[in-house]
Design an enzyme around this catalytic site. Structure first.
Site, mmCIF file in Angstrom:
data_model
loop_
_atom_site.group_PDB
_atom_site.id
_atom_site.type_symbol
_atom_site.label_atom_id
_atom_site.label_comp_id
_atom_site.label_asym_id
_atom_site.label_seq_id
_atom_site.Cartn_x
_atom_site.Cartn_y
_atom_site.Cartn_z
ATOM 1 N N GLN A 83 0.818 -1.221 0.000
ATOM 2 C CA GLN A 83 0.000 0.000 0.000
ATOM 3 C C GLN A 83 0.848 1.266 0.000
ATOM 4 O OE1 GLN A 83 -3.171 -0.071 -0.500
ATOM 5 N NE2 GLN A 83 -3.765 -2.146 0.058
ATOM 6 N N LYS A 85 -1.833 -2.934 -7.686
ATOM 7 C CA LYS A 85 -2.306 -1.825 -6.851
ATOM 8 C C LYS A 85 -1.709 -0.497 -7.312
ATOM 9 C CE LYS A 85 -2.776 -4.767 -2.755
ATOM 10 N NZ LYS A 85 -4.201 -4.972 -2.628
ATOM 11 N N CYS A 107 -9.135 -8.722 4.917
ATOM 12 C CA CYS A 107 -8.010 -9.633 5.141
ATOM 13 C C CYS A 107 -7.153 -9.143 6.308
ATOM 14 C CB CYS A 107 -7.147 -9.788 3.888
ATOM 15 S SG CYS A 107 -8.050 -10.368 2.470
HETATM 16 N N1 C6P Z 1 -4.868 -5.967 0.024
HETATM 17 C C1 C6P Z 1 -7.130 -5.088 0.038
HETATM 18 O O1 C6P Z 1 -8.279 -4.997 -0.399
HETATM 19 P P1 C6P Z 1 -1.636 -9.335 -3.063
HETATM 20 O O2 C6P Z 1 -3.043 -9.851 -2.948
HETATM 21 O O3 C6P Z 1 -0.622 -10.411 -2.889
HETATM 22 O O4 C6P Z 1 -1.417 -8.477 -4.269
HETATM 23 O O5 C6P Z 1 -1.450 -8.312 -1.829
HETATM 24 C C2 C6P Z 1 -1.670 -8.739 -0.521
HETATM 25 C C3 C6P Z 1 -1.581 -7.579 0.410
HETATM 26 C C4 C6P Z 1 -0.502 -7.498 1.270
HETATM 27 N N2 C6P Z 1 -0.339 -6.461 2.098
HETATM 28 C C5 C6P Z 1 -1.205 -5.439 2.138
HETATM 29 C C6 C6P Z 1 -0.953 -4.294 3.061
HETATM 30 C C7 C6P Z 1 -2.329 -5.458 1.292
HETATM 31 O O6 C6P Z 1 -3.179 -4.439 1.320
HETATM 32 C C8 C6P Z 1 -2.528 -6.565 0.422
HETATM 33 C C9 C6P Z 1 -3.745 -6.646 -0.453
HETATM 34 C C10 C6P Z 1 -6.104 -5.896 -0.727
HETATM 35 O O7 C6P Z 1 -6.783 -4.504 1.057
HETATM 36 C C11 C6P Z 1 -6.652 -7.214 -1.167
HETATM 37 S S1 C6P Z 1 -7.043 -8.278 0.195
#
Ligand code: C6P
Length: 413
Positions: free
Chosen positions: A207, A230, A370
């Site tokens: 993020q 992202k 999550c």
């Molecule tokens: N958060 C959210 O809606 P991936 O899925 O591997 O690209 O990223 C995982 C992830 C790891 N750390 C942080 C701080 C995140 O925000 C995320 C992904 C999304 O908040 C999807 S659950």
């Protein structure tokens, strides 16, 4: 580099933002912490790869294969530059932040975490920065401990100090910015404390990298992970950066093609970095799409991205605070928070709220995001979450606010 930041201009590059959704309402996309929309430049880069250059990489010598390999490897250089890293061998392409963290937990963790050791994370982590460490801790007989936070979502670093004094902490793994509270972690202080104690640090930049200028070399951490999707890029691409000496000492994560130098019946030797960690055919087209996403962000400038999001967050916090019964989580200090606002509205369940405002074309996320450990800390089952990016406008925040007011009428608040 562009010196003026025109959201009007930017929006034209995102075909999906022209869409009308439920009840023929214009889409108001406020779920950017989950994934961002893609500009036409990224879509075209992927299409161009499949239309004109498609081939596997690192293998054949024909023209297409050379073009594809060159295009793919150029992205590695671009990513390294974008996050301030000099050595391209330290950039490992993975599927996303989740895979990057699992890679470290598996390959570094199994070699370096022993019985009685402590791994520290925080109460506001995403599951992808908790579960891999739980798995590792259980396997190795180690402990996972948490840096707590205050009621505004700021970490209590005394907790870290206390654990560091035990001499048992081997790794501290924290997100650079919370995906629920928007808190920007004081990683400089954490890294300094850990360095003094000889403790390794992993930063989850999922993020942060999309929203602010990040120089990983200057941060001085040991591992850094983030996801392309992202930050305007495609899904299925992420980056693990780690110090070369750590990558060199680590055993591979996955075995297969490309990660080997020689394979014999009973013995194999590994390829050079970073290929030792890139087994099998990678996500070539999407890595090339990611390149176009980085170009796009560099053209706008990360300072403008951050400035725009601070403006939107300030505006949204003001407007949302004026709604009676709406509780906002996280710090009001804009210098310490990103463009993510989680809230609860009276006793309306966040899923019901998200369903009602979806009727007005507004897309927000509801649920535990999550981050169930954080939900427990906040003593809530779920929250609603609006999150912003470069193409969002104050008008869209007004639509969110009027939609929330309509929800209040529907639920007779
Ligand atoms: N958060 C959210 O809606 P991936 O899925 O591997 O690209 O990223 C995982 C992830 C790891 N750390 C942080 C701080 C995140 O925000 C995320 C992904 C999304 O908040 C999807 S659950």
């Amino acid at each position: 580099m562009q010196t003026t930041f025109s959201v009007e201009h930017i929006r034209k590059d995102f075909p999906i933002l022209q869409r009308r959704v439920r009840n023929d309402r214009p889409l108001v996309y406020l779920d950017n912490a989950a994934t961002t929309q893609k500009p036409v430049q990224v879509i075209n880069a992927i299409s161009d790869f499949y239309t004109n250059h498609n081939s596997n990489i690192h293998r054949a010598v024909y023209a297409l294969a050379e073009e594809a390999t060159e295009a793919f490897e150029e992205v590695r250089d671009k990513v390294a530059r974008f996050i301030g890293i000099k050595d391209r061998q330290e950039i490992v392409f993975v599927r996303g932040t989740t895979e990057a963290i699992n890679l470290v937990a598996y390959a570094w963790g199994r070699q370096n975490i022993a019985s009685g050791d402590i791994i520290m994370t925080t109460e506001y982590e995403h599951h992808s920065n908790i579960v891999p460490w739980q798995l590792l801790a259980k396997e190795r007989g180690a402990r996972l401990e948490y840096i707590g936070m205050d009621d505004q979502g700021t970490l209590i670093l005394d907790h870290l100090d206390r654990y560091l004094q035990t001499g048992r902490v081997k790794l501290v793994t924290v997100s650079h910015m919370s995906n629920v509270l928007g808190t920007i972690t004081d990683v400089d202080t954490i890294i300094k404390k850990c360095k003094n104690a000889g403790v390794r640090v992993l930063i989850d930049g999922a993020q942060s990298v999309p929203h602010m200028k990040v120089n990983v070399q200057e941060l001085g951490c040991d591992f850094f992970a983030f996801s392309a999707h992202k930050m305007l890029g495609p899904t299925g691409v992420g980056v693990l950066w780690a110090k070369k000496e750590l990558l060199e000492a680590m055993a591979p994560f996955h075995g297969g093609g490309d990660m080997i130098r020689e394979v014999h019946k009973y013995e194999t030797t590994w390829n050079d970095l970073p290929y030792k960690f890139e087994a099998g055919t990678p996500n070539i087209a999407d890595v090339i799409g990611f390149s176009a996403a980085i170009d796009y962000l560099e053209k706008i400038g990360m300072d403008f991205v951050r400035k725009h999001e601070i403006e939107l967050t300030k505006y949204a916090l003001e407007k949302l605070s004026s709604i009676k019964g709406l509780k906002i989580y996280g710090t009001p200090d804009l210098s310490r928070r990103g463009g993510v606002i989680s809230f609860n509205f009276a006793d309306i369940h966040p899923h019901d709220l998200a369903t009602i405002i979806d009727e007005d074309g507004v897309a927000i996320r509801s649920g535990h995001h999550c981050a169930q450990v954080l939900m427990e800390r906040l003593d809530v089952a779920a929250t609603s979450r609006a999150s912003f990016y470069i193409y969002n406008t104050k008008d869209e925040i007004d639509v969110l606010v009027s939609s929330l007011n309509r929800a209040a009428r529907v639920f007779k608040l």
